[in-house]
Design a protein around this motif. Structure first.
Motif, PDB file in Angstrom:
ATOM      1  N   UNK A 114       0.841  -1.190   0.000  1.00  0.00           N
ATOM      2  CA  UNK A 114       0.000   0.000   0.000  1.00  0.00           C
ATOM      3  C   UNK A 114       0.880   1.245   0.000  1.00  0.00           C
ATOM      4  N   UNK A 115       0.623   2.162  -0.957  1.00  0.00           N
ATOM      5  CA  UNK A 115       1.418   3.401  -0.961  1.00  0.00           C
ATOM      6  C   UNK A 115       1.281   4.135   0.374  1.00  0.00           C
ATOM      7  N   UNK A 116       2.371   4.755   0.808  1.00  0.00           N
ATOM      8  CA  UNK A 116       2.376   5.434   2.111  1.00  0.00           C
ATOM      9  C   UNK A 116       1.314   6.532   2.173  1.00  0.00           C
ATOM     10  N   UNK A 117       0.991   7.135   1.028  1.00  0.00           N
ATOM     11  CA  UNK A 117      -0.021   8.194   1.025  1.00  0.00           C
ATOM     12  C   UNK A 117      -1.396   7.652   1.416  1.00  0.00           C
ATOM     13  N   UNK A 118      -1.696   6.433   1.024  1.00  0.00           N
ATOM     14  CA  UNK A 118      -2.980   5.820   1.393  1.00  0.00           C
ATOM     15  C   UNK A 118      -3.016   5.609   2.902  1.00  0.00           C
ATOM     16  N   UNK A 119      -1.915   5.145   3.457  1.00  0.00           N
ATOM     17  CA  UNK A 119      -1.853   4.981   4.917  1.00  0.00           C
ATOM     18  C   UNK A 119      -2.038   6.319   5.619  1.00  0.00           C
ATOM     19  N   UNK A 120      -1.447   7.381   5.067  1.00  0.00           N
ATOM     20  CA  UNK A 120      -1.610   8.714   5.651  1.00  0.00           C
ATOM     21  C   UNK A 120      -3.062   9.169   5.561  1.00  0.00           C
ATOM     22  N   UNK A 121      -3.701   8.923   4.413  1.00  0.00           N
ATOM     23  CA  UNK A 121      -5.125   9.251   4.294  1.00  0.00           C
ATOM     24  C   UNK A 121      -5.913   8.531   5.380  1.00  0.00           C
TER      25      UNK A 121
END
Length: 119
Positions: free
Chosen positions: A11-18
């Protein structure tokens, strides 16, 4: 012994941040749906608009800017130079209630249909 990978390892880190940062803020504001529209071609890609549901919900401009920046970073991480050449278009839809994020991405392309006739 090898370590087992879970489906979330890629999972891209940006998705985790979202999921960890943005979704809780949206839920606190009463947002039931967030849609980020984007498009681009040539050598430019843009976040075209960000829509929040229900209509009338007030979202601070700082949060809107965070969402736009994070969406842009995600698109580059997930789709590379999506605004180059023929380009691409799509949406990122976030459901804060279910905690789901869906990216619908479409690549633009030029097609050629040749005909040959000999006389």
């Amino acid at each position: 012994m090898t370590e087992e990978k879970t489906p979330f390892d890629n999972t891209p880190e940006q998705i985790n941040t979202f999921k960890e940062t943005i979704i809780p803020k949206l839920a606190d504001l009463g947002v039931t749906k967030l849609t980020v529209h984007y498009s681009g071609s040539g050598d430019e890609g843009f976040i075209d608009s960000i829509e929040f549901e229900p209509d009338g919900v007030v979202v601070p401009s700082e949060l809107k800017e965070q969402i736009s920046d994070l969406a842009d970073e995600f698109l580059y991480a997930e789709h590379g130079s999506w605004g180059d050449g023929d380009g691409a278009t799509g949406t990122i839809v976030i459901d804060p209630i279910k905690g789901k994020i869906v990216n619908e991405h479409g690549w633009y392309f030029t097609d050629v249909n040749y005909e040959t006739k000999e006389f």
